[in-house]
Scaffold this active site. Sequence first.
Site, mmCIF file in Angstrom:
data_model
loop_
_atom_site.group_PDB
_atom_site.id
_atom_site.type_symbol
_atom_site.label_atom_id
_atom_site.label_comp_id
_atom_site.label_asym_id
_atom_site.label_seq_id
_atom_site.Cartn_x
_atom_site.Cartn_y
_atom_site.Cartn_z
ATOM 1 N N PHE A 168 0.873 -1.177 0.000
ATOM 2 C CA PHE A 168 0.000 0.000 0.000
ATOM 3 C C PHE A 168 0.908 1.224 0.000
ATOM 4 O O PHE A 168 1.697 1.434 0.920
ATOM 5 C CB PHE A 168 -0.917 0.035 1.229
ATOM 6 C CG PHE A 168 -1.916 1.158 1.166
ATOM 7 C CD1 PHE A 168 -3.168 0.962 0.603
ATOM 8 C CD2 PHE A 168 -1.600 2.422 1.650
ATOM 9 C CE1 PHE A 168 -4.093 1.997 0.525
ATOM 10 C CE2 PHE A 168 -2.517 3.458 1.573
ATOM 11 C CZ PHE A 168 -3.766 3.256 1.014
ATOM 12 N N ASP A 253 9.610 2.853 1.394
ATOM 13 C CA ASP A 253 8.414 3.589 1.804
ATOM 14 C C ASP A 253 8.259 3.437 3.313
ATOM 15 O O ASP A 253 7.753 2.429 3.807
ATOM 16 C CB ASP A 253 7.191 3.043 1.063
ATOM 17 C CG ASP A 253 5.905 3.786 1.417
ATOM 18 O OD1 ASP A 253 5.868 4.457 2.464
ATOM 19 O OD2 ASP A 253 4.937 3.678 0.653
ATOM 20 N N LYS A 282 2.944 10.853 7.565
ATOM 21 C CA LYS A 282 2.152 10.485 8.741
ATOM 22 C C LYS A 282 2.660 11.114 10.037
ATOM 23 O O LYS A 282 2.313 12.232 10.375
ATOM 24 C CB LYS A 282 2.063 8.964 8.863
ATOM 25 C CG LYS A 282 1.190 8.302 7.790
ATOM 26 C CD LYS A 282 0.927 6.854 8.097
ATOM 27 C CE LYS A 282 0.112 6.162 7.018
ATOM 28 N NZ LYS A 282 -1.278 6.608 6.969
#
Length: 479
Positions: A168, A253, A282
């Site tokens: 993802f 990532d 985030k």
Amino acid sequence: MTFMTPRDDREQTQAGGAPNFDLASLYAERESERFALHAQHLNEMWVRVLKTIGYDVGFVRGAGQYLYDRKGARYLDLLSGWGVFAIGRNHPALREALMSVLGAELPNLVQLDVSVPAALLAERLLSFAPYMEKVFFANSGAEAVEAAIKFARAATGRAGILHCAHSFHGLTYGALSLNGDEIFKKGFGPLLPDTREIPFDDLAALEEALRHRDVAAFFVEPIQGKGVNMPAQDYLAQAAALCRKYGTLFVADEIQTGLGRTGKFFAVEHYGVEPDLLLVAKALSGGHVPVGAVLTRKWIFDKMFDRMDRAVVHGSTFGKNDLAMAAGLATLEVMASEKLVENSAARGERLLACFRAMAERYELVADVRGKGLMIGIEFGEPRSLKLKAAWNLLETVNSGLFCQLISIPLFEQHKVLTQVAGHGNHTIKLLPPLTIDDFDCDWIERSFDKVIAEAHHAPGAVWSLGKTLAGHALKAKLG
């Protein structure tokens, strides 16, 4: 004639009684309408989901690792906004940093200038990855992924992008093209060309994909968020070596795994890897102002911005805004002063040991995995006949539905907020704020133990809930 300066003009306007906007009062006034407003103006399907699973309690306040509903009940937040609130909700140091920016009247987003706060945050981020030399700021993790795709293609002159099954990387078009779950991609094609998927943790498949020397970059999460899937200890280092061999950039990532989540500042540190591009977002925001960043090597950066007339060939209007930069700086300062990376490692070790002990006691617990405070508890088909029959009934209706029999009682009976690690997944994921303490660990361990124990009694209250959820799932499929 008297000329008024902009400051004088502003002060006069304020003194003239311009109405003050008070969001707190407006929130209190309209809070009871939240579901009706969302159903009318926003995502009605999400409102239906929340009501179906009983999550419509109405949260009104957040502090640290806790949430409070409209009745004053306190909940332990193990979701932390998908990992955004690493330093907890509404940290006072973060709030003060943002207020100081607003009070300073800084020349924000002049655009035909450079940003001092951005330079300071870049300097601070690079200190955690000394093999990197440049930073590009964006507004989110997905934007960071989009930028990394462009950096990789510009630097290598190749088009191919590799990603892993079950990955993802975001939901904008480039990032979506690297998504390993078809439910997110269905109905949105055609997606970005020249993207390919390979199995996670499979070096042979990686080398086969790389050997044609047409791949610009291999994007990989050090630990996959959807399912908390762990690589073999040597996988990432060997993957990086293969990428170097074939001229492909290795992109880590770390949008979810970075900034202390796994007990190291970056998850790649567990595996001795120095990627070519490293993506963060985030937690860097502190939970208030979205921010994403691409850390990369100078030679890669210089391939994108290689001439004066290409100085703005890629950018992000709000990417270096002062509030986002201040949020990032304050977040890093809190993490250092409160030793949150160390706390993540220590609390994670305790919780993992406890859950692994549960796996020995409970047949429904198939696996426990993770690092630091990124933990996955996977449930699987039981051995005993009664439990197996109940399990198979749920699985026939909707794969992965069993996890709701754990997450819903955790929420309703024990005030613990958590969720499934992905669509059709049998894993519950824990992503608590890195500020949790022993009291919170006691709360987590006690609650999970109670709910999992109750799930081993069939028939019982948990399985009655399962029948209800199966009915809702069947209706949704039919209509």
